[in-house]
Scaffold this active site. Structure first.
Site, PDB file in Angstrom:
ATOM      1  N   ARG A   1       0.816  -1.180  -0.015  1.00 49.54           N
ATOM      2  CA  ARG A   1       0.143  -0.191  -0.024  1.00 49.54           C
ATOM      3  C   ARG A   1       0.986   1.231   0.048  1.00 49.54           C
ATOM      4  NH1 ARG A   1      -1.984   1.027   4.284  1.00 49.54           N
ATOM      5  NH2 ARG A   1      -1.602  -0.560   5.532  1.00 49.54           N
TER       6      ARG A   1
ATOM      7  N   ARG B   1       1.318 -12.316  -1.527  1.00 51.87           N
ATOM      8  CA  ARG B   1       0.054 -12.215  -1.023  1.00 51.87           C
ATOM      9  C   ARG B   1      -0.826 -13.200  -1.682  1.00 51.87           C
ATOM     10  NH1 ARG B   1      -1.943  -9.350   3.888  1.00 51.87           N
ATOM     11  NH2 ARG B   1      -0.457  -7.795   4.480  1.00 51.87           N
TER      12      ARG B   1
ATOM     13  N   ASP C   1      -9.546 -10.106   8.882  1.00 53.63           N
ATOM     14  CA  ASP C   1      -8.942  -8.753   8.579  1.00 53.63           C
ATOM     15  C   ASP C   1      -9.906  -7.665   8.899  1.00 53.63           C
ATOM     16  OD1 ASP C   1      -6.495  -7.317   8.377  1.00 53.63           O
ATOM     17  OD2 ASP C   1      -7.414  -6.574   6.491  1.00 53.63           O
TER      18      ASP C   1
ATOM     19  N   HIS D   1     -10.040  -3.354  13.143  1.00 56.53           N
ATOM     20  CA  HIS D   1      -9.185  -4.049  12.037  1.00 56.53           C
ATOM     21  C   HIS D   1      -8.707  -5.268  13.007  1.00 56.53           C
ATOM     22  CE1 HIS D   1      -4.843  -3.907  10.226  1.00 56.53           C
ATOM     23  NE2 HIS D   1      -5.595  -4.673   9.417  1.00 56.53           N
TER      24      HIS D   1
HETATM   25  P1  ATP Z   1      -2.216  -7.795   7.616  1.00 54.19           P
HETATM   26  O1  ATP Z   1      -2.756  -6.875   8.225  1.00 54.19           O
HETATM   27  O2  ATP Z   1      -0.939  -7.333   7.006  1.00 54.19           O
HETATM   28  O3  ATP Z   1      -2.991  -8.747   6.848  1.00 54.19           O
HETATM   29  P2  ATP Z   1      -2.045  -9.939   9.748  1.00 54.19           P
HETATM   30  O4  ATP Z   1      -2.044  -9.420  11.099  1.00 54.19           O
HETATM   31  O5  ATP Z   1      -2.967 -10.897   9.033  1.00 54.19           O
HETATM   32  O6  ATP Z   1      -1.455  -8.667   8.530  1.00 54.19           O
HETATM   33  P3  ATP Z   1      -0.381 -12.338   9.342  1.00 54.19           P
HETATM   34  O7  ATP Z   1      -0.624 -12.398   7.716  1.00 54.19           O
HETATM   35  O8  ATP Z   1      -0.908 -13.156   9.940  1.00 54.19           O
HETATM   36  O9  ATP Z   1      -0.403 -10.899   9.626  1.00 54.19           O
HETATM   37  O10 ATP Z   1       1.096 -12.675   9.138  1.00 54.19           O
HETATM   38  C1  ATP Z   1       1.966 -13.012  10.176  1.00 54.19           C
HETATM   39  C2  ATP Z   1       3.025 -13.660   9.703  1.00 54.19           C
HETATM   40  O11 ATP Z   1       4.231 -13.994  10.531  1.00 54.19           O
HETATM   41  C3  ATP Z   1       2.939 -14.837   8.897  1.00 54.19           C
HETATM   42  O12 ATP Z   1       3.865 -14.792   7.894  1.00 54.19           O
HETATM   43  C4  ATP Z   1       3.346 -15.911   9.815  1.00 54.19           C
HETATM   44  O13 ATP Z   1       3.823 -16.970   9.203  1.00 54.19           O
HETATM   45  C5  ATP Z   1       4.501 -15.243  10.687  1.00 54.19           C
HETATM   46  N1  ATP Z   1       4.815 -15.633  12.102  1.00 54.19           N
HETATM   47  C6  ATP Z   1       5.773 -16.207  12.472  1.00 54.19           C
HETATM   48  N2  ATP Z   1       5.693 -16.398  13.752  1.00 54.19           N
HETATM   49  C7  ATP Z   1       4.275 -15.960  14.237  1.00 54.19           C
HETATM   50  C8  ATP Z   1       3.796 -16.091  15.340  1.00 54.19           C
HETATM   51  N3  ATP Z   1       4.224 -16.443  16.567  1.00 54.19           N
HETATM   52  N4  ATP Z   1       2.172 -15.704  15.557  1.00 54.19           N
HETATM   53  C9  ATP Z   1       1.883 -15.467  14.125  1.00 54.19           C
HETATM   54  N5  ATP Z   1       2.357 -15.187  13.140  1.00 54.19           N
HETATM   55  C10 ATP Z   1       3.977 -15.610  13.070  1.00 54.19           C
HETATM   56 MN    MN Z   2      -4.065 -10.660   7.264  1.00 54.82          MN
END
Ligand code: ATP
Ligand code: MN
Length: 493
Positions: free
Chosen positions: A64, A328, A263, A226
């Site tokens: 973004r 993604r 999300d 969010h």
């Molecule tokens: P966005 O708002 O950008 O979608 P998000 O909060 O959904 O972000 P995720 O897509 O779940 O975030 O990303 C978390 C990333 O971190 C993943 O790639 C996951 O494999 C990695 N990761 C590593 N360790 C952990 C952990 N302990 N808990 C959660 N995710 C982890």
């Molecule tokens: Mn996400």
């Protein structure tokens, strides 16, 4: 109606509202195979993977562009908006110049794509969204991310509540008032429109819809958040707040719980509902062992962005970040086997604040009081890790209020106060979970393993209650000699 054909009603609407060329073939809510074929035929960097997903290339922007987002300063919404770095003002005229530029660009294309769908699973609050774009990739992305209408719903769709004009392949004119680059993502709440120029990153459309919900929902007494959400076998709902990369998508796809959404959610007087019809998962280092549900969702129908793959075998190299860290995949929510359709749930019992602490200071889990939960919600601490935003390549401490400052429209306290009231009314427990570094900061310690974060969320939250009770029971024998203050310092159960 769901194939390639000239469709009179949509032509008339687009011509009347936007001067879109009448003779243009408009591919309206085309099926997934049709959009696949269109993308493969006409769009550079598009390919099929061995699992059947459509690989797409979003061009130079692979995340973004928050600095290029603008909100139109107009009388109807002016006094509601939280003006500042997140919501930068733009004149009504500059918006119309950009809109005209996008439409002129769209009119130069040989074919246009329109996708009509809904945002919000609760029929009481859902809005009708129309996407007008020049790439089949963008239409398929929004087909996956919005709630897909049935044939009957499409036939009676009528006028949309919100329209996105995506002319992202074409730049903004830097001499247009208020433009600071060739990228522009602008929203006009009065016109119910969004215009995109100079970025093909599809996530801008998804977050544009979210921004609109952040404007509309609080006005209807509904809190937009969010967060991801899932539901346990007993119907208990957990909400997971957190900034990009903290684990909302990963941790909500839990084989032991039903996925409501990954999300964007709203919390109304009736419970929670997902805004979207799909998920948008990060793919960097994705493995079938660590994240089997997400891995298996990358199949026919999914849109896989900016990944590197082997041209002969069409196997994706998920560890490769040569194009971007922010690879993604967008897939319909029903691609997750235990998704809950319709994506709604009761009032949440657990509010989980996810943070990815790069300093290695925060413990893996902490129980928060109501006031602490508010404090952390308003602070929104995390480390920005390489990913969703352009230009971030190593962890950087950041605060993003309400765990979602880039998408807020009203003053943050409006959302925070609604959350406090709802948590109190529904007696939700709050937790702070560090999915970031442990045993030292980034570079020294390690990121908490995903399996431990999962175990903490699934098990330790309950175990903690058990341990706290043992403390209280044990302390009873000393209570008569201990001061009130010391007793109060123990766990409260
Ligand atoms: P966005 O708002 O950008 O979608 P998000 O909060 O959904 O972000 P995720 O897509 O779940 O975030 O990303 C978390 C990333 O971190 C993943 O790639 C996951 O494999 C990695 N990761 C590593 N360790 C952990 C952990 N302990 N808990 C959660 N995710 C982890
Ligand atoms: Mn996400």
């Amino acid at each position: 109606m769901t194939s390639i054909e000239i469709h009179d009603e949509i032509h008339t609407q687009l011509h009347e509202t936007a001067r879109v060329d009448y003779r243009k073939p408009i591919i309206h809510n085309a099926s997934v195979p049709v959009l696949y074929e269109e993308a493969l035929k006409y769009e550079k960097g598009t390919a099929l993977t061995d699992s059947g997903a459509l690989v797409t290339d979003s061009g130079t922007k692979k995340g973004r562009s928050p600095k290029d987002k603008r909100i139109v300063d107009e009388p109807a919404s002016r006094n509601d908006i939280w003006w500042g770095p997140v919501n930068t003002q733009m004149t009504e005229n500059a918006f119309m110049v950009n809109r005209e530029r996008a439409i002129d660009y769209l009119n130069t294309r040989e074919r246009l794509y329109v996708f009509d769908g809904f945002a919000g699973w609760d029929p009481k609050y859902r809005i009708k969204v129309r996407v007008v774009c020049a790439r089949a990739y963008h239409a398929l992305f929004m087909n996956n991310m919005l709630i897909r209408p049935t044939e009957a719903e499409l036939a009676s769709f009528g006028e949309p509540d919100f329209t996105i004009f995506n002319g992202g392949e074409f730049p903004a004119n830097r001499y247009t008032t208020g433009m600071t680059s060739t990228t522009s993502v602008s929203i006009n709440f009065d016109r119910h429109e969004m215009v995109i120029l100079g970025t093909q990153y599809a996530g801008e459309m998804k977050k544009g819809v979210f921004t609109v919900m952040h404007y509309l929902m609080p006005k209807a007494g509904v809190l937009s958040l969010h967060s991801s959400a899932n539901e346990g076998p007993n119907g208990d709902v957990s909400l997971f707040f957190g900034l990009s990369g903290t684990g909302k998508t990963t941790l909500s796809a839990d084989p032991n719980r039903f996925l409501i959404g990954d999300d964007e959610h709203c919390w109304s007087d009736d419970g929670i509902f997902n805004i979207e019809g799909g998920c948008y998962a990060k793919c960097i280092d994705l493995s079938p062992e660590k994240e089997p549900e997400i891995f298996a969702a990358i199949r026919f129908g999914s849109v896989l962005e900016n990944v590197v793959y082997d041209h002969a075998s069409r196997k994706v190299d998920y560890a490769n970040s040569a194009l971007t860290e922010n690879t993604r995949c967008a897939y319909p929510i029903e691609f997750i086997p235990n998704a809950k359709i319709p994506c709604v749930g009761g009032h949440p019992s657990n509010i989980i604040l996810l943070t990815c602490d790069a300093f290695g200071v925060l413990p893996p889990v902490s129980k928060l009081s109501a006031d602490q939960a508010m404090y952390h919600f308003v602070s929104g601490y995390t480390a920005k890790i390489a990913g969703t935003e352009d230009g971030i390549t190593e962890p950087q401490a950041t605060f993003s209020t309400c765990f979602g400052a880039p998408f807020l429209v009203l003053h943050p306290m409006r959302y925070a106060e609604m959350l406090a009231a709802k948590m109190q009314e529904h007696k939700a427990d709050a937790w702070l979970i560090n999915t970031g570094w442990n045993g030292g900061p980034y570079g020294v310690g390690k990121r908490v393993a995903l399996k431990y974060s999962r175990a903490i969320i699934d098990g330790d939250i309950a175990t903690r209650e058990k341990l706290a009770k043992l403390f209280v029971e044990h302390f009873v024998s000393y209570a008569d000699k201990a001061s009130k203050e010391v007793i109060a310092a123990g766990p409260q159960v």
